[in-house]
Motif scaffolding. Structure first.
Motif, PDB file in Angstrom:
ATOM      1  N   HIS A  86     -60.369   2.570   8.965  1.00 14.26           N
ATOM      2  CA  HIS A  86     -60.039   1.151   8.802  1.00 14.26           C
ATOM      3  C   HIS A  86     -58.752   0.780   9.537  1.00 14.26           C
ATOM      4  N   HIS A 113     -65.600  10.688   5.151  1.00 14.70           N
ATOM      5  CA  HIS A 113     -65.389   9.335   4.637  1.00 14.70           C
ATOM      6  C   HIS A 113     -66.490   8.450   5.206  1.00 14.70           C
ATOM      7  N   THR A 115     -68.193   4.667   5.230  1.00 15.43           N
ATOM      8  CA  THR A 115     -68.073   3.244   4.922  1.00 15.43           C
ATOM      9  C   THR A 115     -69.462   2.627   4.946  1.00 15.43           C
ATOM     10  N   THR A 260     -66.243  10.785   0.434  1.00 13.81           N
ATOM     11  CA  THR A 260     -65.635   9.586  -0.130  1.00 13.81           C
ATOM     12  C   THR A 260     -66.422   8.388   0.370  1.00 13.81           C
ATOM     13  N   HIS A 262     -66.878   4.142   0.682  1.00 10.43           N
ATOM     14  CA  HIS A 262     -66.108   2.904   0.713  1.00 10.43           C
ATOM     15  C   HIS A 262     -67.080   1.752   0.903  1.00 10.43           C
ATOM     16  N   THR A 267     -63.265   1.979  -3.168  1.00  9.15           N
ATOM     17  CA  THR A 267     -63.337   3.369  -2.723  1.00  9.15           C
ATOM     18  C   THR A 267     -63.723   4.254  -3.886  1.00  9.15           C
ATOM     19  N   ASN A 269     -63.738   7.947  -4.896  1.00 11.98           N
ATOM     20  CA  ASN A 269     -63.096   9.175  -4.461  1.00 11.98           C
ATOM     21  C   ASN A 269     -63.539  10.326  -5.352  1.00 11.98           C
ATOM     22  N   HIS A 278     -61.040   3.194  -6.701  1.00 11.60           N
ATOM     23  CA  HIS A 278     -59.838   2.521  -6.220  1.00 11.60           C
ATOM     24  C   HIS A 278     -60.242   1.138  -5.719  1.00 11.60           C
TER      25      HIS A 278
END
Length: 387
Positions: A86, A113, A115, A260, A262, A267, A269, A278
């Motif tokens: 990001h 990660h 998204t 993770t 998003h 988020t 985690n 989060h």
């Protein structure tokens, strides 16, 4: 005199008032230290270490109101996720400089990660393809809503508290001094009042003794409290702000290799076999704001209303949020929360530092401290060492 090439002696640690403290003899200019860093969170700890490397043989004191790592700030609750997913392209160099320090001190573990998007995005693939091999993660979402995904396979997960602890211990071995359980306030001309705290038999926190210290430069690294301290003690108003962020628990199974996730600012985690959530930070909290819980179908929860509304809005895309796996709490104390600094009042702004007066600098991490904070601390240390 000790030659400059010789390694400095380890610094001292004052953990409680039973350890007597006497300030070092003042120099001709009246200063006791070259640098005093107030706040031993991630940013203050990293700055202290960077100063020992950029300006060795200097007198350096780190002051923390609680224990180490700091026990009430955002360091403990921050996601601890390094990713360039990001960031803008011009921030990547700073992110990779930060990664080198995280790998040295933070004990990170690789964790992809991913998204999630509702429409195709640059570099995206179908969600089912991105989550192939991660059936537990695929079970959390509706791929019919979150149809596309972009992946950062080089992301890392780490604990900011571990990073702060290791940075401080390394700095002490390099000669920095540490004073815990001490409330410190900056004043003009590099003056710091340090109140050493103790606890009475009735569990009251009181000031045991007060010391007035003077440094050539003071760095205010107290996170979300820093802008208020600058205004109250220095009479300087800043553009920075703070917001209260809470971290709900999702009791859905995760594994050490789970990515993770998003989605829409939220988020997920993987942590301790489940997930820590989060939520997005939308804006600064108004002055004097006191976070309160919300209600879901008439039942009080421990989540602030704005966070609860965000989770409800995501239930279609993340069906797991509409199950008993989501722990909402029954009181405010059931959901961990802390104030997080917002540089420039903007939750999307990177970490920053700025001079408040000729003897004082403000250092803020904010929501992007995970990825960019170490570089910002090193950058400030280089500037201070040059002056």
């Amino acid at each position: 005199m000790t030659p400059a090439s010789d390694p400095p002696a380890p610094g001292q640690v004052w953990a409680h008032v039973g350890q007597p403290f006497t300030p070092p003899a003042a120099r001709p200019d009246g200063t006791h230290y070259d640098f005093i860093v107030i706040g031993a969170g991630r940013m203050g700890s990293l700055l202290t270490l960077a100063l020992t490397r950029a300006a060795p043989q200097t007198r350096l004191l780190l002051i923390e109101q609680g224990g180490l790592p700091n026990e009430e700030g955002h360091t403990i609750l921050a996601p601890g996720l390094w990713t360039t997913a990001h960031l803008t392209h011009d921030q990547h160099a700073a992110a990779h400089a930060s990664r080198a320090l995280i790998e040295e001190l933070g004990q990170p573990t690789p964790r992809p990660h991913i998204t999630l998007h509702t429409h195709p995005a640059p570099g995206s693939v179908p969600t089912a393809d991105a989550l192939e091999g991660h059936p537990d993660s695929l079970a959390l979402i509706d791929p019919g809503v979150l149809t596309h995904a972009t992946t950062d396979p080089h992301a890392l997960a780490y604990r900011p508290g571990t990073l702060a602890l290791n940075a401080t211990q390394t700095a002490i071995r390099a000669g920095a001094h540490l004073m815990l359980n001490t409330r410190a306030a900056p004043h003009p001309a590099g003056v710091v009042t340090a109140e050493r705290l103790t606890v009475t038999n009735t569990h009251q926190i009181i000031t045991h003794e007060t010391h007035t210290l003077r440094a050539r430069h003071v760095i205010l690294a107290t996170g979300a409290d820093a802008p208020t301290q600058a205004e109250h003690h220095l009479g300087i108003h800043t553009r920075h702000a703070r917001a209260y962020q809470q971290t709900p628990h999702l009791n859905a199974p995760s594994t050490p290799t789970s990515p993770t996730l998003h989605a829409a600012g939220l988020t997920l985690n993987p942590q301790h076999g489940a997930y820590t959530l989060h939520p997005a930070i939308h804006h600064r909290d108004p002055h004097g704001y006191a976070p309160t819980g919300g209600h879901l179908t008439g039942v009080p929860t421990g989540l602030r209303r704005e966070t609860l509304e965000d989770l409800v809005a995501l239930m279609d895309a993340l069906p797991t949020l509409a199950t008993p796996a989501l722990h909402l709490g029954r009181s405010l104390s059931d959901i961990p929360g802390s104030w997080v600094a917002l540089p420039h009042g903007n939750p999307h702004a990177p970490p920053t530092h700025e001079p408040l007066d000729p003897h004082t600098t403000l250092l803020l991490g904010g929501p992007h401290a995970d990825t960019l904070g170490p570089h910002t601390a090193q950058e400030l240390a280089q500037q201070l060492a040059g002056t």
